[in-house]
Design an enzyme around this catalytic site. Structure first.
Site, PDB file in Angstrom:
ATOM      1  CG  ASN A   1      56.621  40.815  48.910  1.00 10.56           C
ATOM      2  OD1 ASN A   1      57.802  40.695  49.193  1.00 10.56           O
ATOM      3  ND2 ASN A   1      55.672  40.609  49.803  1.00 10.56           N
ATOM      4  CG  ASP A   2      52.816  42.476  50.239  1.00  6.61           C
ATOM      5  OD1 ASP A   2      52.948  41.782  49.221  1.00  6.61           O
ATOM      6  OD2 ASP A   2      52.563  42.006  51.360  1.00  6.61           O
TER       7      ASP A   2
ATOM      8  CD  GLN B   1      56.454  42.959  53.638  1.00  3.78           C
ATOM      9  OE1 GLN B   1      56.455  41.793  53.993  1.00  3.78           O
ATOM     10  NE2 GLN B   1      56.748  43.949  54.483  1.00  3.78           N
TER      11      GLN B   1
ATOM     12  CG  PHE C   1      55.443  39.285  57.278  1.00  8.52           C
ATOM     13  CD1 PHE C   1      56.753  39.044  56.879  1.00  8.52           C
ATOM     14  CD2 PHE C   1      54.544  38.224  57.255  1.00  8.52           C
ATOM     15  CE1 PHE C   1      57.156  37.768  56.448  1.00  8.52           C
ATOM     16  CE2 PHE C   1      54.932  36.959  56.820  1.00  8.52           C
ATOM     17  CZ  PHE C   1      56.237  36.730  56.425  1.00  8.52           C
TER      18      PHE C   1
ATOM     19  CG  ASP D   1      49.389  41.397  55.820  1.00  9.45           C
ATOM     20  OD1 ASP D   1      50.555  41.305  56.235  1.00  9.45           O
ATOM     21  OD2 ASP D   1      48.901  40.598  55.002  1.00  9.45           O
TER      22      ASP D   1
HETATM   23  N1  DQQ Z   1      53.305  39.387  52.036  1.00 10.10           N
HETATM   24  C1  DQQ Z   1      51.985  38.862  52.153  1.00 10.10           C
HETATM   25  C2  DQQ Z   1      51.526  39.395  53.461  1.00 10.10           C
HETATM   26  C3  DQQ Z   1      52.744  39.339  54.298  1.00 10.10           C
HETATM   27  C4  DQQ Z   1      53.822  39.714  53.339  1.00 10.10           C
HETATM   28  C5  DQQ Z   1      51.139  39.261  50.982  1.00 10.10           C
HETATM   29  C6  DQQ Z   1      55.123  38.998  53.526  1.00 10.10           C
HETATM   30  O1  DQQ Z   1      50.451  38.693  54.028  1.00 10.10           O
HETATM   31  O2  DQQ Z   1      52.679  40.263  55.344  1.00 10.10           O
HETATM   32  O3  DQQ Z   1      51.833  39.307  49.769  1.00 10.10           O
HETATM   33  O4  DQQ Z   1      56.063  39.510  52.605  1.00 10.10           O
END
Ligand code: DQQ
Length: 507
Positions: free
Chosen positions: A55-56, A72, A112, A178
């Site tokens: 993900n991110d 991530q 994270f 974050d």
């Molecule tokens: N993904 C969220 C964040 C967090 C992360 C946003 C966890 O807030 O840090 O997609 O994978």
């Protein structure tokens, strides 16, 4: 077929009036499990890891000739969870090489989202005397606590050592995450932008050494709140014609206008402590449904470059794996454009010349209605389409990708009463989900008839960039059988193509 593969309200889908979508689509909806070969959805020109879940984007930075993309990542399975920081590098922002995992889980929790900086002056004192290095700043997250940690690297991000004094910022919260850290030159200190996610507040902290942080300001309860604010970013962006403004990006999830995840931004000033929005407007960075957690690179020359995650938490765990799940958008250069009383973020995907394939269509076309151009497209290839056009009022210009099974993906400009761009994935049947919208629409100023559109279509995504970068529409899309034909069609009025370029892109 599982429940989450059923579209809302049954199986029959109707066309969008004059937009040229097939009138009634076949009722059979192929599930991901029935498809042969997961590779059919593997992104060719977008970064995705070899396996697991992504993900991110995290820790984006240009350092010693390499662009670093940390992200991530669950290395164990193609589902969100067990979050590590995956890592890839590129010399041109287009071709990426996956490297070993950079940060892992610890007894204190998952790794994270966060960012990376080059501590060139060794302000942290964590590097050998006279040398600097990379510092990753991220959230260590357990079920009961989210606190900010740092880790250092002396080998160009290949390995990181956690700081023994971690966490460096802990406010006793389970929704505090974050961190995006930047060097604020006017005040000569580091600034951390981080969210108190449930309280819908972006917090600003300052530090001279990356280890000790003091709260200096906050911004919040602004724009779309959603359930959580996530992944903030703050960056100084050049304004076309001169000057700069600070842009504060805040992702929200869930609660986006199309459902689930979205990135909004605020335009204003920042003095190292306080962000002041220039107006009360909330603006979305993308009009599609699959654009989240945008982050900009540290230490690039010229306008900032951003990458977002090309998915939506409403269905990111359910979309077909290829065999990994999750892809990034193309990197985009960011500028700002001023319109009378409005600001527009302008996004320009980086040039794709390093991966140019063969030319499929080229040259202008005179003004008329009907099929302006058509060609076969190579099996499974990613495509780039560039158009500049002038439409008669009321005309609709569509770029359609189709196959013999009757599936279709289209991107249109509608020069009607309410002009605008449309990305329409309702005619694809490889994967549906009850929360995936069929189409997304971006409104252009009234009377717009002459403009441009650039499409980057990969095996499971489409990015539309229109009106010189003001319109950005990012959508996942899944054909059951790959498209084999591309057509450019004018309906409801005549359209002239001043420019038409279609080329394949090498994966
Ligand atoms: N993904 C969220 C964040 C967090 C992360 C946003 C966890 O807030 O840090 O997609 O994978």
């Amino acid at each position: 077929m599982s429940d989450n593969e059923l579209p809302v309200g049954g199986l029959t889908r109707r066309s969008l009036g004059g937009l040229g979508v097939a009138a009634i689509l076949a009722p059979s909806i192929a599930s991901a499990r029935r498809m042969p070969g997961p590779d059919r959805y593997r992104p060719q020109v977008h970064y995705s890891p070899a396996k697991g879940f992504m993900n991110d984007p995290n820790g984006l930075i240009f350092h010693e000739g390499e662009y670093h993309l940390f992200y991530q990542h669950n290395p164990f399975e193609a589902k969100a969870g067990h979050v590590h920081w995956g890592h890839a590098v590129s010399s041109d922002l287009v071709r990426w090489r996956e490297l070993p995992i950079a940060l892992g889980e610890t007894a204190a929790g998952q790794a994270f989202s966060g960012s990376a900086v080059y501590d060139r002056g060794n302000t942290s004192g964590l590097f050998p005397s006279g040398a600097g290095g990379l510092v990753a700043i991220y959230t260590r997250a357990s079920d009961t606590k989210q606190a900010q940690e740092i880790a250092t690297s002396t080998d160009r991000g290949r390995t990181f050592s956690g700081y023994p004094g971690n966490p460096v910022l802990d406010v006793g919260s389970a929704s505090f995450r974050d961190p995006k850290v930047l060097w604020h030159a006017p005040t000569r200190r580091w600034v951390m932008v981080v969210v108190r996610s449930r309280e819908h507040r972006v917090m600003f902290y300052a530090s001279s050494d990356l280890k000790h942080w003091s709260e200096v300001g906050s911004f919040g309860h602004a724009g779309l709140l959603g359930i959580d604010y996530e992944c903030p970013d703050l960056v100084e962006v050049p304004v076309e014609g001169g000057g700069t403004r600070w842009v504060l990006f805040v992702s929200i999830n869930p609660g986006a206008p199309l459902g689930g995840s979205a990135v909004q931004y605020f335009v204003g000033t920042f003095d190292g402590r306080r962000f002041e929005a220039e107006d009360g407007a909330t603006r979305l960075a993308d009009f599609g449904q699959d654009f989240y957690a945008l982050q900009t690179f540290a230490d690039v020359d010229g306008p900032p470059v951003a990458i977002a995650w090309m998915s939506n938490w409403l269905y990111s765990n359910d979309v077909p794996a290829s065999p990994s799940r999750g892809a990034m958008t193309l990197p985009r250069r960011l500028t700002l454009r001023r319109h009378a009383d409005d600001w527009r973020l302008v996004q320009t995907p980086v040039p794709l010349d390093p991966i140019a394939g063969s030319s499929i269509l080229s040259g202008p076309r005179p003004k008329r209605t009907g099929t302006l151009a058509g060609a076969a497209v190579p099996y499974g290839a990613a495509l780039e389409v560039v158009l500049r056009f002038e439409a008669d009022p009321g005309a609709i210009l569509s770029v359609r990708l189709r196959n013999a099974a009757g599936e279709m993906l289209s991107a249109c400009f509608d020069a009607g009463t309410y002009p605008g761009f449309v990305v329409d994935r309702s005619g694809t049947r490889g994967f549906r989900h009850r929360y995936m919208v069929d189409r997304a629409i971006w409104s252009a100023p009234q009377g717009t008839t002459t403009t441009d559109m650039r499409l980057i279509v990969d095996r499971s995504s489409i990015e539309l960039i229109g009106m010189g970068g003001e319109a950005s529409g990012t959508m996942l899309q899944y054909f059951a059988s790959p498209p084999d034909r591309l057509e450019v069609i004018a309906e409801g009025g005549a359209v002239a193509l001043m420019q038409l370029e279609v080329r394949s892109l090498n994966g």
